[in-house]
Each structure stands twice: as C-alpha cells, then as structure tokens.
Scaffold this active site. Structure first.
Site, PDB file in Angstrom:
ATOM      1  N   TYR A  56     -41.421  33.518 118.515  1.00 31.41           N
ATOM      2  CA  TYR A  56     -41.322  33.889 117.104  1.00 31.41           C
ATOM      3  C   TYR A  56     -40.586  35.231 117.012  1.00 31.41           C
ATOM      4  CZ  TYR A  56     -44.953  30.324 116.290  1.00 31.41           C
ATOM      5  OH  TYR A  56     -45.684  29.156 116.233  1.00 31.41           O
ATOM      6  N   PRO A 201     -49.867  23.110 107.377  1.00 33.26           N
ATOM      7  CA  PRO A 201     -50.662  22.266 106.483  1.00 33.26           C
ATOM      8  C   PRO A 201     -50.092  22.201 105.067  1.00 33.26           C
ATOM      9  CG  PRO A 201     -51.727  24.391 106.757  1.00 33.26           C
ATOM     10  CD  PRO A 201     -50.586  24.355 107.739  1.00 33.26           C
ATOM     11  N   GLY A 203     -46.950  21.759 104.588  1.00 34.06           N
ATOM     12  CA  GLY A 203     -45.711  20.994 104.697  1.00 34.06           C
ATOM     13  C   GLY A 203     -44.465  21.845 104.632  1.00 34.06           C
ATOM     14  N   ARG A 204     -44.514  23.027 105.276  1.00 36.28           N
ATOM     15  CA  ARG A 204     -43.377  23.964 105.303  1.00 36.28           C
ATOM     16  C   ARG A 204     -42.924  24.332 103.892  1.00 36.28           C
ATOM     17  NH1 ARG A 204     -42.435  23.781 110.728  1.00 36.28           N
ATOM     18  NH2 ARG A 204     -42.778  21.787 111.754  1.00 36.28           N
ATOM     19  N   GLY A 205     -43.907  24.368 102.974  1.00 35.61           N
ATOM     20  CA  GLY A 205     -43.638  24.823 101.615  1.00 35.61           C
ATOM     21  C   GLY A 205     -43.510  23.723 100.585  1.00 35.61           C
TER      22      GLY A 205
END
Length: 327
Positions: A56, A201, A203-205
């Site tokens: 990251y 959780p 859904g990437r926004g």
C-alpha cells in the site's frame, strides 16, 4: 462497538475495522493530517482493528499508521501483509528470507516490535503452503507476530495450512456483489475456528450515498480498468444499487452502513474492514455495527440484489493474478 474475536487466540476487536489502503492514495489524493484525523476518529468510534500492507504505497500506509500510533501506543490491533514483490515487475515470493525481510520492514515502519496478525498477501504457488505456514509459525515463536493470516486463498489451502499451525484469519473480498466466500470459505473458517475478514464490503464505493462517476477516476485509481466500473457494466450495476439506496433510506440507514451490516449479519466470525481516508465516512461505516438486520431485511435485500447480479468480473485479467480460484 460490537466486539468479535480475531481468530485463534486473537484479541477482541470492533466488528467494523478499517482498511488502510486509502492512506496510500489508491482511490485518490490524501495527506497525513487527513489520515491521522481518520485514525483519531477510529479510536472514538471503537474501530480498533487496522489492516495495512507493504504494497500500500510501498510502505506509505504503514508509515502513516506508525506516525500516529507513536503517540497512541497499544490502542489498535494491527494486521499487515507481505509476500508480493513489485520490482522489477509484480510477482509473489513466499520464501522465508523474503517474508522475513518484508516483516522486519513493516515492523520498522510501524514503529513496533510485534503485530497481532501477519498475512501472506498472495500465495506463491511454487512453495507448498505447508512450508510457508511453517515459516509464519516461526515468526509467532519469535514473538514478532501474534497470529497467521492468508489473503485470497481457497478453502482447500486453508485446510492444508491449518494442519500445520492454526490460521487465525483468512481475508477475502466479500460484499453484496462478491459472494464467492459463501461457497466454502466462510464455512471452512467457521469449522476451523478461523476469523474471516471481509475487505471491500462497500464494493469499492459502489454502495455509496450517491452514484460514482467512473469518468472522473484518475489513472492511478484501481477502479479505472476494473470490469464492474467500465461501461456498459457500470450503468447496469448502478441501476441495481439505486434500488438498494431507496430501501436503505426507507429504513433510515445509509447504504454503506447497510452493505457493511449485511456482511456481519449471517456469520459471527466475520469482521468487516471498509476502507476510507475520511473521518466522516468512517463514522457512517462504523454505524453498521448498530444495525440488526432481520430475516425479512435479508430477504428484501436478496430480492433487490439477487446473488450474482453484478455485471462484470470483480477483477480484470491483470488484477486477477494471485487470488486462488475455487468452485
């Protein structure tokens, strides 16, 4: 905050944790001050489990966390990951020498001599998982890590690893539009006493209060070439999610909190780690722990978002390298 156990002999942590990839700018620009405000908010909200990784931002996320916990020691349970090389090209290396190098670097950046959980970020298929688990068990014996974790493995791999040493946690993507873990992994974790950490959780926004604008994604944004965010898939997916927003509002919930609460509702060994760099978004995410979904709610959600509704794969072919496939 509702508490859950982080696997075999693990600490009690908030059912909602914090994924820290956003601290490295993967989903847009951020700065140290904003990230530290988010971590301060986490302490106030009872969000006590932080999830980061070497890759990251090539250690940037770990450095951000390390700078904060220097003045707040012992307040968080911290998990980090290693086993991926990024130079000269992306590859997986689970050799003991490289994992030790990764771990020592992570501990240095975090400013600690121990983390509660250390994951193999992606499996190196050239090394038997039994051998890799043996390496991690030595890190446990040395007091450098509290427990062993694997990210994105198959249930069969978990069974093999657990025969060598208890696996504290398995982490995989799990959300209303990514339900693969229900086809064996969640059951295997429950059987073996392993916690399951659900990443992405929200859904990437996609499960946000307002529709996204994929045309505005930067070239560095993970979603830029992700099949679910590319037309015509995105418009088809957004049409489904719009109906979920209406349902969430009818119940007085934010759609993000509802999406996170759904990951927690059916399995007591699940800990959900939405990622954000915003204190305000984190407060919304943390409120998911207060939502008690009924059987009627779960049935209504399945009617709105039937299993398998998502248009497009969760990863592009390039992004799909590494996660183990099953079923």
């Amino acid at each position: 905050m509702q508490q859950r156990t982080l696997g075999h002999g693990g600490p009690q942590v908030g059912a909602v944790g914090l994924g820290c990839m956003s601290f490295a700018g993967v989903y847009g620009g951020t700065d140290l001050a904003e990230s530290h405000r988010t971590l301060a908010a986490a302490l106030e909200l009872g969000v006590t489990h932080l999830d980061t990784a070497l890759i990251y931002g090539n250690g940037l996320s770990e450095e951000v966390i390390g700078a904060f916990i220097k003045d707040h020691p012992g307040r968080f349970s911290i998990a980090t990951k290693g086993g991926i090389r990024t130079q000269p090209t992306r590859s997986f290396d689970n050799s003991e020498a490289y994992l030790r190098e990764c771990l020592e670097g992570s501990l240095r950046r975090l400013g600690v001599d121990h983390v509660d959980l250390y994951y193999i970020h992606r499996r190196d298929q050239t090394i038997p998982i039994e051998e890799v688990t043996g390496t991690l068990s030595r890190f446990v014996e040395e007091g450098k890590i509290g427990g062993i974790g694997y990210s994105e493995i198959a249930p069969a791999s978990l069974e093999r690893a657990a025969a060598v040493h208890p696996v504290r946690v398995v982490q995989s993507e799990y959300s209303l539009w990514t339900r693969l873990p229900e086809l064996g992994m969640l059951q295997a974790c429950a059987r073996l006493g392993t916690a399951f950490v659900a990443f992405s959780p929200v859904g990437r926004g996609i499960f946000g209060e307002t529709p996204l604008d994929p045309s505005a994604f930067s070239d560095k944004d993970f979603r830029k070439n992700n099949p679910r965010f590319v037309e015509p898939n995105y418009s088809a997916n957004e049409a489904f999610v719009a109906r979920l927003r209406d349902y969430a509002r009818s119940r007085g919930w934010s759609v993000a909190a509802l999406a996170i609460a759904w990951t927690l509702a059916k399995w007591e060994h699940v800990i959900s780690i939405p990622g954000t760099r915003s204190p305000e978004h984190l407060a919304t995410d943390a409120s998911a722990a207060d939502i008690a979904l009924t059987a009627e709610d779960l049935a209504a959600i399945d009617a709105i978002l039937p299993p398998g509704f998502a248009h497009g794969d969760r990863y592009s072919d390039a992004q799909a390298l590494g996660p183990e496939r099953y079923c």
